[in-house]
Design a protein around this motif. Sequence first.
Motif, mmCIF file in Angstrom:
data_model
loop_
_atom_site.group_PDB
_atom_site.id
_atom_site.type_symbol
_atom_site.label_atom_id
_atom_site.label_comp_id
_atom_site.label_asym_id
_atom_site.label_seq_id
_atom_site.Cartn_x
_atom_site.Cartn_y
_atom_site.Cartn_z
ATOM 1 N N GLN A 51 -9.892 16.251 4.936
ATOM 2 C CA GLN A 51 -10.244 15.161 4.028
ATOM 3 C C GLN A 51 -11.394 14.340 4.597
ATOM 4 O OE1 GLN A 51 -8.756 14.517 0.814
ATOM 5 N NE2 GLN A 51 -8.401 16.638 1.375
ATOM 6 N N CYS A 52 -11.349 14.094 5.883
ATOM 7 C CA CYS A 52 -12.411 13.315 6.531
ATOM 8 C C CYS A 52 -13.740 14.067 6.511
ATOM 9 C CB CYS A 52 -12.024 12.984 7.966
ATOM 10 S SG CYS A 52 -10.622 11.854 8.098
ATOM 11 N N CYS A 55 -15.679 13.338 3.517
ATOM 12 C CA CYS A 55 -15.771 11.918 3.184
ATOM 13 C C CYS A 55 -17.127 11.332 3.574
ATOM 14 C CB CYS A 55 -14.655 11.167 3.914
ATOM 15 S SG CYS A 55 -14.689 9.390 3.628
ATOM 16 N N TYR A 57 -17.751 8.454 4.469
ATOM 17 C CA TYR A 57 -17.622 7.451 5.532
ATOM 18 C C TYR A 57 -17.480 8.063 6.920
ATOM 19 C CZ TYR A 57 -17.034 4.256 1.684
ATOM 20 O OH TYR A 57 -17.228 3.542 0.533
ATOM 21 N N LEU A 58 -17.490 9.383 7.028
ATOM 22 C CA LEU A 58 -17.420 10.016 8.341
ATOM 23 C C LEU A 58 -18.811 10.020 8.945
ATOM 24 C CD1 LEU A 58 -15.598 11.419 10.402
ATOM 25 C CD2 LEU A 58 -16.310 13.588 9.383
ATOM 26 N N CYS A 64 -14.902 7.151 11.764
ATOM 27 C CA CYS A 64 -14.727 6.628 10.410
ATOM 28 C C CYS A 64 -15.428 5.271 10.315
ATOM 29 C CB CYS A 64 -13.249 6.471 10.100
ATOM 30 S SG CYS A 64 -12.951 5.622 8.533
ATOM 31 N N GLN A 66 -15.036 3.184 8.015
ATOM 32 C CA GLN A 66 -14.150 2.186 7.407
ATOM 33 C C GLN A 66 -13.280 1.480 8.445
ATOM 34 O OE1 GLN A 66 -13.764 1.178 3.970
ATOM 35 N NE2 GLN A 66 -15.819 2.038 4.067
ATOM 36 N N ILE A 71 -11.747 9.870 14.413
ATOM 37 C CA ILE A 71 -10.835 10.492 13.461
ATOM 38 C C ILE A 71 -9.915 11.513 14.100
ATOM 39 C CG2 ILE A 71 -10.826 12.095 11.504
ATOM 40 C CD1 ILE A 71 -11.123 9.035 10.920
ATOM 41 N N CYS A 82 -5.424 6.642 6.089
ATOM 42 C CA CYS A 82 -6.826 6.458 5.739
ATOM 43 C C CYS A 82 -6.991 5.026 5.231
ATOM 44 C CB CYS A 82 -7.205 7.465 4.656
ATOM 45 S SG CYS A 82 -8.791 7.111 3.881
ATOM 46 N N PRO A 83 -7.992 4.312 5.711
ATOM 47 C CA PRO A 83 -8.177 2.935 5.261
ATOM 48 C C PRO A 83 -8.535 2.814 3.780
ATOM 49 C CG PRO A 83 -9.946 3.594 6.738
ATOM 50 C CD PRO A 83 -8.955 4.698 6.731
ATOM 51 N N LEU A 84 -8.912 3.900 3.155
ATOM 52 C CA LEU A 84 -9.159 3.867 1.706
ATOM 53 C C LEU A 84 -7.826 4.091 1.010
ATOM 54 C CD1 LEU A 84 -12.416 6.009 1.473
ATOM 55 C CD2 LEU A 84 -12.205 3.526 1.522
ATOM 56 N N ARG A 89 -6.359 9.366 0.628
ATOM 57 C CA ARG A 89 -6.973 10.632 0.999
ATOM 58 C C ARG A 89 -6.153 11.433 1.993
ATOM 59 N NH1 ARG A 89 -13.245 11.147 0.989
ATOM 60 N NH2 ARG A 89 -12.441 13.235 0.992
ATOM 61 N N TRP A 90 -5.316 10.799 2.752
ATOM 62 C CA TRP A 90 -4.535 11.530 3.755
ATOM 63 C C TRP A 90 -3.161 11.935 3.226
ATOM 64 C CZ3 TRP A 90 -5.215 9.034 9.250
ATOM 65 C CH2 TRP A 90 -6.506 9.310 9.712
HETATM 66 S S1 SF4 Z 1 -10.060 8.059 7.454
HETATM 67 FE FE1 SF4 Z 1 -10.476 7.956 5.241
HETATM 68 S S2 SF4 Z 1 -12.315 6.683 5.025
HETATM 69 FE FE2 SF4 Z 1 -12.188 7.355 7.171
HETATM 70 S S3 SF4 Z 1 -13.442 9.221 7.250
HETATM 71 FE FE3 SF4 Z 1 -11.317 9.844 6.924
HETATM 72 S S4 SF4 Z 1 -11.107 10.055 4.692
HETATM 73 FE FE4 SF4 Z 1 -12.969 8.816 5.101
#
Ligand code: SF4
Length: 93
Positions: A51-52, A55, A57-58, A64, A66, A71, A82-84, A89-90
Amino acid sequence: MMEVKCKSCSENISTHTQISEQQINEAIDKLTKIKKIRLVDDSTYEYRLSQCRDCKYLEFGVTCLQCGCFIRIRAKLADAGCPLSKRKRWSPI
Ligand code: SF4
């Protein structure tokens, strides 16, 4: 040399001083020895990393933007997310 400002600290981080694979593995190894910390299983860990990787934001494939975390380390922690959070996302559907 490109420098970025870390969201979680006041230091400017140079891309030439990124954490190494060995440092990440050592940090994860230390986590496994702390009984109070719950870790995720390998499939959950790989899902989170996938997922990261997709993303926006990586940063530099490791951090990350965010939360400011590495990560590869944060994704190991069962109680971390995940902070979103709205996008979850996780969380596998
Ligand atoms: S933790 Fe969430 S916001 Fe951060 S990189 Fe991974 S998916 Fe993106």
